[in-house]
Scaffold this motif. Sequence first.
Motif, PDB file in Angstrom:
ATOM      1  N   ASP A  49       0.849  -1.188   0.000  1.00 14.28           N
ATOM      2  CA  ASP A  49       0.000   0.000   0.000  1.00 14.28           C
ATOM      3  C   ASP A  49       0.882   1.234   0.000  1.00 14.28           C
ATOM      4  O   ASP A  49       1.234   1.787   1.041  1.00 14.28           O
ATOM      5  CB  ASP A  49      -0.921  -0.007   1.224  1.00 14.28           C
ATOM      6  CG  ASP A  49      -1.917   1.151   1.205  1.00 14.28           C
ATOM      7  OD1 ASP A  49      -1.902   1.928   0.218  1.00 14.28           O
ATOM      8  OD2 ASP A  49      -2.689   1.288   2.157  1.00 14.28           O
ATOM      9  N   TRP A  50       1.266   1.672  -1.190  1.00 15.21           N
ATOM     10  CA  TRP A  50       2.144   2.835  -1.303  1.00 15.21           C
ATOM     11  C   TRP A  50       1.451   4.142  -0.939  1.00 15.21           C
ATOM     12  O   TRP A  50       2.095   5.159  -0.727  1.00 15.21           O
ATOM     13  CB  TRP A  50       2.644   2.965  -2.750  1.00 15.21           C
ATOM     14  CG  TRP A  50       3.746   2.039  -3.125  1.00 15.21           C
ATOM     15  CD1 TRP A  50       4.133   0.899  -2.491  1.00 15.21           C
ATOM     16  CD2 TRP A  50       4.629   2.194  -4.235  1.00 15.21           C
ATOM     17  NE1 TRP A  50       5.189   0.318  -3.139  1.00 15.21           N
ATOM     18  CE2 TRP A  50       5.520   1.094  -4.228  1.00 15.21           C
ATOM     19  CE3 TRP A  50       4.746   3.139  -5.248  1.00 15.21           C
ATOM     20  CZ2 TRP A  50       6.518   0.929  -5.182  1.00 15.21           C
ATOM     21  CZ3 TRP A  50       5.735   2.971  -6.205  1.00 15.21           C
ATOM     22  CH2 TRP A  50       6.614   1.884  -6.171  1.00 15.21           C
ATOM     23  N   ASP A  51       0.139   4.153  -0.884  1.00  7.27           N
ATOM     24  CA  ASP A  51      -0.598   5.399  -0.747  1.00  7.27           C
ATOM     25  C   ASP A  51      -0.505   6.013   0.643  1.00  7.27           C
ATOM     26  O   ASP A  51      -0.888   7.158   0.843  1.00  7.27           O
ATOM     27  CB  ASP A  51      -2.087   5.169  -1.061  1.00  7.27           C
ATOM     28  CG  ASP A  51      -2.297   4.703  -2.485  1.00  7.27           C
ATOM     29  OD1 ASP A  51      -1.463   5.032  -3.331  1.00  7.27           O
ATOM     30  OD2 ASP A  51      -3.296   4.008  -2.742  1.00  7.27           O
ATOM     31  N   ARG A  52      -0.013   5.272   1.605  1.00  7.87           N
ATOM     32  CA  ARG A  52      -0.105   5.703   2.993  1.00  7.87           C
ATOM     33  C   ARG A  52       1.271   5.894   3.641  1.00  7.87           C
ATOM     34  O   ARG A  52       2.164   5.062   3.478  1.00  7.87           O
ATOM     35  CB  ARG A  52      -0.878   4.666   3.808  1.00  7.87           C
ATOM     36  CG  ARG A  52      -2.251   4.331   3.246  1.00  7.87           C
ATOM     37  CD  ARG A  52      -3.226   5.448   3.471  1.00  7.87           C
ATOM     38  NE  ARG A  52      -4.562   5.099   2.992  1.00  7.87           N
ATOM     39  CZ  ARG A  52      -5.609   5.923   3.073  1.00  7.87           C
ATOM     40  NH1 ARG A  52      -5.468   7.123   3.607  1.00  7.87           N
ATOM     41  NH2 ARG A  52      -6.790   5.549   2.617  1.00  7.87           N
ATOM     42  N   ARG A  53       1.411   6.966   4.402  1.00 12.27           N
ATOM     43  CA  ARG A  53       2.599   7.129   5.232  1.00 12.27           C
ATOM     44  C   ARG A  53       2.696   5.987   6.234  1.00 12.27           C
ATOM     45  O   ARG A  53       3.789   5.550   6.596  1.00 12.27           O
ATOM     46  CB  ARG A  53       2.538   8.469   5.961  1.00 12.27           C
ATOM     47  CG  ARG A  53       2.640   9.681   5.045  1.00 12.27           C
ATOM     48  CD  ARG A  53       2.282  10.959   5.790  1.00 12.27           C
ATOM     49  NE  ARG A  53       2.421  12.139   4.956  1.00 12.27           N
ATOM     50  CZ  ARG A  53       1.520  12.547   4.080  1.00 12.27           C
ATOM     51  NH1 ARG A  53       0.407  11.845   3.902  1.00 12.27           N
ATOM     52  NH2 ARG A  53       1.723  13.649   3.364  1.00 12.27           N
ATOM     53  N   SER A  54       1.536   5.525   6.675  1.00 13.90           N
ATOM     54  CA  SER A  54       1.506   4.447   7.668  1.00 13.90           C
ATOM     55  C   SER A  54       2.137   3.167   7.132  1.00 13.90           C
ATOM     56  O   SER A  54       2.651   2.353   7.905  1.00 13.90           O
ATOM     57  CB  SER A  54       0.061   4.167   8.101  1.00 13.90           C
ATOM     58  OG  SER A  54      -0.745   3.828   6.985  1.00 13.90           O
ATOM     59  N   SER A  55       2.117   2.974   5.823  1.00 15.52           N
ATOM     60  CA  SER A  55       2.713   1.782   5.241  1.00 15.52           C
ATOM     61  C   SER A  55       4.230   1.798   5.426  1.00 15.52           C
ATOM     62  O   SER A  55       4.846   0.796   5.799  1.00 15.52           O
ATOM     63  CB  SER A  55       2.355   1.680   3.763  1.00 15.52           C
ATOM     64  OG  SER A  55       2.765   0.452   3.228  1.00 15.52           O
ATOM     65  N   GLY A  56       4.852   2.951   5.184  1.00 14.61           N
ATOM     66  CA  GLY A  56       6.286   3.077   5.415  1.00 14.61           C
ATOM     67  C   GLY A  56       6.622   2.983   6.890  1.00 14.61           C
ATOM     68  O   GLY A  56       7.631   2.373   7.273  1.00 14.61           O
ATOM     69  N   ALA A  57       5.778   3.593   7.722  1.00  8.56           N
ATOM     70  CA  ALA A  57       6.004   3.535   9.167  1.00  8.56           C
ATOM     71  C   ALA A  57       5.958   2.098   9.672  1.00  8.56           C
ATOM     72  O   ALA A  57       6.820   1.659  10.448  1.00  8.56           O
ATOM     73  CB  ALA A  57       4.958   4.390   9.890  1.00  8.56           C
ATOM     74  N   ALA A  58       4.955   1.343   9.227  1.00  8.65           N
ATOM     75  CA  ALA A  58       4.820  -0.043   9.672  1.00  8.65           C
ATOM     76  C   ALA A  58       6.007  -0.884   9.221  1.00  8.65           C
ATOM     77  O   ALA A  58       6.498  -1.755   9.961  1.00  8.65           O
ATOM     78  CB  ALA A  58       3.516  -0.635   9.139  1.00  8.65           C
ATOM     79  N   ALA A  59       6.498  -0.629   8.008  1.00 10.79           N
ATOM     80  CA  ALA A  59       7.627  -1.401   7.488  1.00 10.79           C
ATOM     81  C   ALA A  59       8.892  -1.157   8.302  1.00 10.79           C
ATOM     82  O   ALA A  59       9.622  -2.093   8.641  1.00 10.79           O
ATOM     83  CB  ALA A  59       7.861  -1.060   6.022  1.00 10.79           C
TER      84      ALA A  59
END
Length: 345
Positions: free
Chosen positions: A225-235
């Motif tokens: 899910d590239w659309d979300r800042r949360s995706s990078g944060a979770a990774a």
Amino acid sequence: MSGEEGRAVTMADVAAAAGVSVKTVSNVLADHPQVRAATRDRVLAAVTALGYRVNPFASRLRSGRTGVIAFALPHLYQPYFGDMAERVIAEGERRGLTVVIEPTDALAERERAVLSGARRQQVDGAILSPAALGVAELQGLRVEGPVVLLGPRLAAPPADQVVMDDQGAARSAVEHLLASGRRRVAAIGTADDGGSADRREAGYRDALAAYGVPVDEALLLRAPDWDRRSSGAAAVVRLLDSGAPFDAVFCFNDAMAFGVLRVLASRGLRVPEDVAVVGFDNTEQCRFSTPPLTSVEPGQEQIARTAVDLLVRRIEGRTDGPEVVVADHHLVVRESSGGPRTPVA
């Protein structure tokens, strides 16, 4: 502008003054190439002398065109697409076109509708940035009417394409980190999507190979899910909790990079002293993150300008095979990877 006794100047008035037919005046105003230079000059001189003004609404009625094009994109809340929408609108306005923005919400049926010309009576053509349709389906689709596709690059595109050099740009970003002495570079955004994510991962691997650094699969983090800042944060939370050492992070887009910066700060890690961070897209927010984010500029202005140019040519009747244009890219180095401190203004 008015003629004698307040009467509006007509095309017939211009034709009479220039000694040509109304059709010839129409051809000159439409910039048709078959008109002789001397005739064109005579008509344009009459247009200037009489103060004739073209009625764009009437012209569009005669041509069967609306003067409107659509830009269909997955979401407006993702920084890249918001920036791109502004650029496409500006390019359209420069050509006297109205641009309508159509968020598809990354739904395949909405993207197919754009390609099938379902709304073609309302617009003259469309630019589509697909998110739900995969490479295989895009290459097999039948496109109706003038359409320009943005990435991912297709081997056999059904329409004109303007694409990023995902692989080359990603390689440049990672080589920048390696050149600064980083050796444990994490990559956030892998997705096995057959498109941009895979190409950016390939560029990451190319850079490591060029520097003789082995790939540690523990440093490749999926984030579909590239659309979300949360995706990078979770990774990056997963990466930190795994205990795998790393000294740099390359994010496959800026949105995820912003999430990474937030988590690193919350864990007491300094950027770039402890971990360098690089994004991809060079969105406006990169200048205002803490610290300012180094990011790949993938050629957004060139993409917008070229996409509108190609679409206009198709609307005007171009019938040759699909053209593919690869945009230029460069890395904008800021503080997040050790670049110099610069004033915001």
